[in-house]
Design a protein around this motif. Structure first.
Motif, mmCIF file in Angstrom:
data_model
loop_
_atom_site.group_PDB
_atom_site.id
_atom_site.type_symbol
_atom_site.label_atom_id
_atom_site.label_comp_id
_atom_site.label_asym_id
_atom_site.label_seq_id
_atom_site.Cartn_x
_atom_site.Cartn_y
_atom_site.Cartn_z
ATOM 1 N N MET A 196 1.069 -26.612 98.604
ATOM 2 C CA MET A 196 1.030 -27.642 99.771
ATOM 3 C C MET A 196 0.676 -28.928 99.252
ATOM 4 N N GLY A 197 1.404 -30.031 99.759
ATOM 5 C CA GLY A 197 1.362 -31.389 99.366
ATOM 6 C C GLY A 197 0.054 -31.973 99.498
ATOM 7 N N ARG A 198 -0.408 -32.867 98.368
ATOM 8 C CA ARG A 198 -1.662 -33.490 98.318
ATOM 9 C C ARG A 198 -2.286 -33.828 99.716
ATOM 10 N N GLY A 199 -1.261 -34.492 100.505
ATOM 11 C CA GLY A 199 -1.527 -35.111 101.609
ATOM 12 C C GLY A 199 -2.121 -34.132 102.538
ATOM 13 N N LEU A 200 -1.282 -33.261 102.828
ATOM 14 C CA LEU A 200 -1.572 -32.158 103.655
ATOM 15 C C LEU A 200 -2.782 -31.383 103.363
ATOM 16 N N ARG A 201 -2.995 -31.202 102.217
ATOM 17 C CA ARG A 201 -4.148 -30.485 101.924
ATOM 18 C C ARG A 201 -5.584 -31.253 102.305
ATOM 19 N N ALA A 202 -5.436 -32.546 102.488
ATOM 20 C CA ALA A 202 -6.633 -33.392 102.692
ATOM 21 C C ALA A 202 -6.633 -33.055 104.333
ATOM 22 N N VAL A 203 -5.685 -32.958 104.921
ATOM 23 C CA VAL A 203 -5.695 -32.962 106.428
ATOM 24 C C VAL A 203 -6.333 -31.435 106.751
ATOM 25 N N LEU A 204 -5.544 -30.439 106.148
ATOM 26 C CA LEU A 204 -5.575 -28.963 106.674
ATOM 27 C C LEU A 204 -6.798 -28.277 106.062
ATOM 28 N N SER A 205 -7.240 -28.557 104.738
ATOM 29 C CA SER A 205 -8.377 -27.786 104.222
ATOM 30 C C SER A 205 -9.607 -28.097 104.675
ATOM 31 N N ASP A 206 -10.717 -27.562 104.234
ATOM 32 C CA ASP A 206 -12.006 -28.208 104.763
ATOM 33 C C ASP A 206 -13.011 -28.484 103.517
ATOM 34 N N GLY A 207 -12.397 -28.465 101.981
ATOM 35 C CA GLY A 207 -12.979 -28.627 101.081
ATOM 36 C C GLY A 207 -13.086 -30.330 101.098
ATOM 37 N N PRO A 208 -13.633 -30.819 99.625
ATOM 38 C CA PRO A 208 -13.712 -32.041 99.299
ATOM 39 C C PRO A 208 -12.411 -32.525 98.997
ATOM 40 N N VAL A 209 -12.096 -33.718 99.301
ATOM 41 C CA VAL A 209 -10.850 -34.436 98.816
ATOM 42 C C VAL A 209 -11.248 -35.995 98.385
ATOM 43 N N TRP A 210 -10.169 -36.523 97.526
ATOM 44 C CA TRP A 210 -10.414 -38.110 97.193
ATOM 45 C C TRP A 210 -9.711 -38.837 98.608
ATOM 46 N N ALA A 211 -10.593 -39.389 98.981
ATOM 47 C CA ALA A 211 -10.038 -40.578 100.200
ATOM 48 C C ALA A 211 -10.392 -41.837 99.731
ATOM 49 N N LEU A 212 -9.292 -42.696 100.152
ATOM 50 C CA LEU A 212 -9.350 -43.996 99.707
ATOM 51 C C LEU A 212 -9.666 -45.167 101.009
ATOM 52 N N GLY A 213 -10.534 -45.497 100.972
ATOM 53 C CA GLY A 213 -10.923 -46.378 102.207
ATOM 54 C C GLY A 213 -10.599 -48.050 102.122
ATOM 55 N N ALA A 214 -9.904 -48.885 103.283
ATOM 56 C CA ALA A 214 -10.009 -50.124 103.011
ATOM 57 C C ALA A 214 -10.443 -50.749 104.265
ATOM 58 N N MET A 215 -11.454 -52.022 104.035
ATOM 59 C CA MET A 215 -11.684 -52.652 104.966
ATOM 60 C C MET A 215 -11.495 -54.112 104.961
ATOM 61 N N SER A 216 -11.194 -54.843 105.889
ATOM 62 C CA SER A 216 -10.870 -56.273 105.836
ATOM 63 C C SER A 216 -11.944 -56.599 107.089
ATOM 64 N N GLY A 217 -13.040 -57.413 106.631
ATOM 65 C CA GLY A 217 -14.163 -57.641 107.430
ATOM 66 C C GLY A 217 -13.987 -58.840 108.214
#
Ligand SMILES: Nc1ncnc2c1ncn2[C@@H]1O[C@H](COP(=O)(O)OP(=O)(O)OP(=O)(O)O)[C@@H](O)[C@H]1O
Ligand SMILES: CC(=O)N[C@H]1[C@@H]2OC[C@@H](O2)[C@@H](O)[C@@H]1O[C@H](C)C(=O)O
Length: 374
Positions: free
Chosen positions: A1-22
């Motif tokens: 499974m592609g890395r991106g899809l694993r993040a969406v479909l699995s329920d285990g921990p993933v590395w997520a990147l967040g961005a905020m322009s305040g």
């Protein structure tokens, strides 16, 4: 499974990147966090990309606009800055992209965050979660603040056994009271959150107008002046402060405030606007369901000793920067949108009746997948 899809479909921990322009318009914060949407497992790399003076002016020109050329130009700035910053990260499986709020009127025209997550998804070849606030507003919520469900996870991460309060001092201030003894942030009684009032934005605007500077560095100017108590009292008489939370504000909700300090010296005006920010926090603390042991402060305002001293003098509990408990006060919002992205991708709620006033706990946000047309 592609890395991106694993993040969406699995329920285990993933590395997520967040961005905020305040709302301070100073730049874009980005941060990695490893999470399953419930439990924070690790904090990762962080980066900051400041806006240039010219870019900031383009963003400032778009404030309060819902469409038109100003919004188009500002969108380009937001997308370019995020593309530059986010392509420097490795190892992310999913991205949470907040964008730049330029207008927020939840009971009227809605809420607008600039930047197209689909474009970013193609560029990064990763799933991107974005437009976090619209669904909440569409369902009758305030659309803000959204960090509270992440603050709840932080309270659990730091092992708190009693309610804690998180205060974000950005352009606008927001407060989350969280009780980590509950299992989930959406549980009734687990969280209470709302915007406290104007924080750094009015001081920044004053410094820009009078001194050509972005902010009152270390609160030095405010410390030299004397606050005009009449202005502070007038602000606190605004109906917003009588409203029960949840409630949210636009960056420039109290448009009369700059005029109210017009006749004051630079130092007295800075002291007055700083005292306004502190008084709004003190007012907010009265809404906490039980007194928190500590008020943990994040956002740029925690680096302003004059503002922090005023807050400490006005509230009953201990006031500390979040660094004192091992968190990163510059990156908490970016981390929040990484955590929330995982929740959205997995169908978990990101807001509820006690954080935005929405009728029932819901997950907002749009998920854009690379290669899938918008
Ligand atoms: N050393 C300092 N002294 C005084 N003020 C400071 C200092 N460092 C940062 N600030 C203030 O903090 C602001 C940046 O805060 P932050 O990055 O938390 O805001 P933001 O994320 O843009 O806003 P929001 O949370 O409202 O979206 C600066 O614009 C400035 O006003
Ligand atoms: C509409 C909007 O963008 N609001 C911001 C702003 O900046 C602080 C405060 O006002 C908060 O309500 C929110 O951001 C944080 C990240 C939040 O949603 O929790």
């Amino acid at each position: 499974m592609g890395r991106g899809l694993r993040a969406v479909l699995s329920d285990g921990p993933v590395w997520a990147l967040g961005a905020m322009s305040g709302t301070s318009l100073d730049g874009v914060d980005a941060a990695m966090i490893r999470t399953d949407g419930t439990t924070i497992e690790a904090f990762g790399e962080t980066r900051y990309r400041p806006y240039s003076g010219a870019e900031r002016e383009v963003l400032r020109a778009a404030l309060g606009h819902w469409s038109g050329p100003e919004v188009g130009r500002a969108t380009e700035v937001v997308e370019t800055a995020h593309a530059e910053l986010l392509t420097r990260f490795d190892g992310a499986e999913l991205v949470g992209f907040h964008g730049q709020t330029v207008a927020h009127d939840p009971r009227g025209r809605g809420t607008l965050q600039l930047g197209d997550g689909h474009v970013l998804s193609e560029l990064l070849a990763l799933p991107v979660v974005w437009d976090f606030r619209s669904t909440d507003v569409g369902m009758g919520g305030e659309g803000a603040p959204l960090a509270p469900f992440f603050h709840f996870a932080c309270a659990r991460w730091l092992g708190a056994r009693a309610p804690v309060a998180f205060l974000n001092l950005g352009g606008v201030g927001n407060l989350t009271w969280a009780d980590p003894r509950f299992d989930a942030p959406e549980a009734e009684g687990a969280c209470l959150a709302f915007d406290t009032g104007p924080a750094n934005a009015p001081v920044n605007d004053l410094m820009q107008a009078r001194r050509g500077l972005g902010h009152d560095a270390d609160g030095v100017l405010a410390a030299e002046g004397e606050a005009d108590a009449g202005v502070v009292t007038r602000l606190l008489r605004e109906p917003y402060f009588r409203r029960m939370p949840p409630k949210s504000l636009d960056r420039d909700s109290f448009a009369w405030l700059p005029d109210a300090v017009e006749s004051l010296s630079d130092a007295d005006a800075a002291a007055t606007l700083t005292a306004c920010a502190a008084a709004c926090v003190a007012e907010a603390m009265a809404h906490c369901p039980t007194p928190p042991a500590q008020l943990l402060v994040a956002g740029g305002g925690r680096l302003n000793p004059t503002l922090m001293a005023m807050i400490a003098a006005m509230v009953e509990c201990e006031v500390a920067a979040v660094e004192e408990v091992g968190l990163n006060g510059d990156m908490l919002e970016a981390q929040a949108f990484a955590h929330l992205a995982v929740r959205v991708a997995r169908g978990m709620p990101t807001s509820g009746p006690s954080t935005t006033g929405v009728a029932a706990a819901i997950g907002g946000g749009t998920v854009s997948l690379p290669g899938v047309p918008a």
